[in-house]
Design a protein around this motif. Structure first.
Motif, short mmCIF file in Angstrom:
data_model
loop_
_atom_site.label_atom_id
_atom_site.label_comp_id
_atom_site.label_asym_id
_atom_site.label_seq_id
_atom_site.Cartn_x
_atom_site.Cartn_y
_atom_site.Cartn_z
N PHE A 295 -3.56 3.69 1.76
CA PHE A 295 -2.61 4.76 1.50
C PHE A 295 -1.55 4.31 0.51
CE2 PHE A 295 1.44 6.79 2.56
CZ PHE A 295 1.12 8.12 2.32
N VAL A 296 -1.00 3.12 0.72
CA VAL A 296 0.01 2.60 -0.19
C VAL A 296 -0.56 2.44 -1.59
CG1 VAL A 296 1.51 0.63 -0.69
CG2 VAL A 296 1.35 1.51 1.64
N SER A 297 -1.82 1.98 -1.65
CA SER A 297 -2.45 1.79 -2.96
C SER A 297 -2.66 3.13 -3.66
CB SER A 297 -3.79 1.07 -2.77
OG SER A 297 -4.45 0.93 -4.00
N ASP A 298 -3.08 4.14 -2.89
CA ASP A 298 -3.29 5.46 -3.50
C ASP A 298 -1.99 6.07 -3.98
OD1 ASP A 298 -5.95 5.18 -2.98
OD2 ASP A 298 -5.92 6.39 -1.12
N VAL A 299 -0.94 5.92 -3.16
CA VAL A 299 0.37 6.47 -3.58
C VAL A 299 0.86 5.75 -4.83
CG1 VAL A 299 2.77 6.67 -2.87
CG2 VAL A 299 0.96 7.24 -1.27
N SER A 300 0.71 4.46 -4.89
CA SER A 300 1.16 3.70 -6.07
C SER A 300 0.39 4.13 -7.30
CB SER A 300 1.01 2.20 -5.80
OG SER A 300 1.79 1.81 -4.70
N HIS A 301 -0.90 4.33 -7.13
CA HIS A 301 -1.73 4.73 -8.27
C HIS A 301 -1.37 6.10 -8.74
CE1 HIS A 301 -5.21 4.77 -10.83
NE2 HIS A 301 -5.60 5.95 -10.29
N GLU A 302 -1.09 7.05 -7.83
CA GLU A 302 -0.73 8.39 -8.20
C GLU A 302 0.63 8.42 -8.90
OE1 GLU A 302 -1.37 12.39 -8.64
OE2 GLU A 302 -2.74 10.86 -7.85
N CYS A 303 1.55 7.64 -8.41
CA CYS A 303 2.85 7.54 -9.06
C CYS A 303 2.74 6.98 -10.47
CB CYS A 303 3.82 6.72 -8.24
SG CYS A 303 4.29 7.48 -6.67
N ALA A 304 1.83 6.05 -10.62
CA ALA A 304 1.66 5.45 -11.96
C ALA A 304 1.08 6.46 -12.92
CB ALA A 304 0.77 4.21 -11.87
#
Length: 306
Positions: A295-304
């Motif tokens: 989840f943290v990885s997906d959120v970070s990727h989406e923010c990027a």
């Protein structure tokens, strides 16, 4: 000069415990076996002491009863011989006294009865017949026995005492029977018959050795039983400790073998159930951690991307 830190830490912690204290505290088996052996030794010693005393009292009582019966017969025969002696012949009376003493002593006085004939304490006629004896001296007799015989001359006086007997290297426990006889023209004389308890003492010595051997064998048996019993109990406990250590190291697949249906089997089943529960919870925590990381990885990727 400054002392090393290790010395200071040792001084702060105090002296080290002795090895036996650490060994006693770490080993349940040692505590159980030692306690069991000590209790077994105490009980066997107590039982052996009671039995030994009972047997000793029985042997002494039997020996005293036999000595009293034999002494009564010997005194009666001696009194008949004295009564039939010429009352006017002192030398004949002395010879009769010597013959009676030798006859009562038997062929082997060292193993049988000892005899002593002496004037009574209340004899006012003097030593018409001198003191004569076989295997025992007048000074070896208890003074209380002579006094009791003078106070009650009509009854036998019996004592059981250690005595210094002729031919014996040490004191021998003996039954001493004192009786009163009457010698013509010589007055009242005390006739003492001494019965050494040699056979009884040999029996007690043999019995003591048997008790010692039996006590040692019983102690070894108790130790063996204690070791076997503790092994049956502590073996599964030690196995559970090893498996618990392996679980703590991360080897979550380890389990205890379940044998039978007793309390130890119930303990093993409960332990395995607990281990399964812990393993399941750890798996759930790992899955949750992986989901959190994803989840943290997906959120970070989406923010990027934005």
């Amino acid at each position: 000069m400054r002392r090393p830190a290790r010395d200071r830490s040792q001084a702060a912690d105090g002296p080290a415990d002795p090895w036996w204290s650490a060994w006693w505290g770490r080993s349940l088996r040692a505590r159980v076996i030692t306690t069991t052996v000590l209790v077994g030794v105490f009980l066997s010693a107590l039982l052996g002491t009671v039995l030994y005393q009972q047997v000793a009292q029985g042997l002494v009582a039997q020996a005293v009863a036999g000595a009293e019966r034999d002494a009564s017969q010997q005194v009666a025969l001696a009194q008949e011989a004295f009564d039939s002696t010429d009352r006017q012949d002192d030398s004949g009376l002395t010879q009769t006294a010597d013959d009676q003493v030798q006859s009562m002593a038997g062929n082997s006085p060292d193993e049988g009865r000892r005899v002593l004939l002496m004037p009574g304490l209340d004899n006012s006629r003097g030593a018409v017949v001198p003191t004569t004896g076989v295997g025992v001296n007048a000074e070896d007799l208890p003074e209380a026995l002579q006094t009791a015989l003078a106070a009650d001359p009509t009854n036998q006086q019996v004592v059981v005492v250690p005595m210094n007997l002729a031919g014996a290297s040490e004191q021998v426990t003996s039954v001493v029977v004192g009786s009163r006889v009457s010698l013509p023209r010589a007055g009242e004389y005390d006739l003492f018959l001494v019965y050494p308890l040699v056979r009884e003492q040999e029996t007690l010595d043999l019995l003591r050795q048997l008790f010692y051997a039996g006590g040692l064998a019983l102690s070894l048996l108790v130790a063996a039983v204690g070791w076997l019993a503790t092994r049956l109990v502590t073996g599964p406990v030690e196995e559970a400790a090893v498996v618990a250590q392996q679980l703590a190291e991360g080897r979550l697949g380890e389990r205890l073998p379940v044998r039978g249906a007793d309390e130890l089997a119930l303990l093993a089943t409960s332990f395995n159930t607990m281990a399964d529960s812990i393993q399941l919870q750890i798996r759930e925590l790992r899955s949750l951690s992986q989901l959190q990381q994803r989840f943290v990885s997906d959120v970070s990727h989406e923010c990027a991307r934005r």
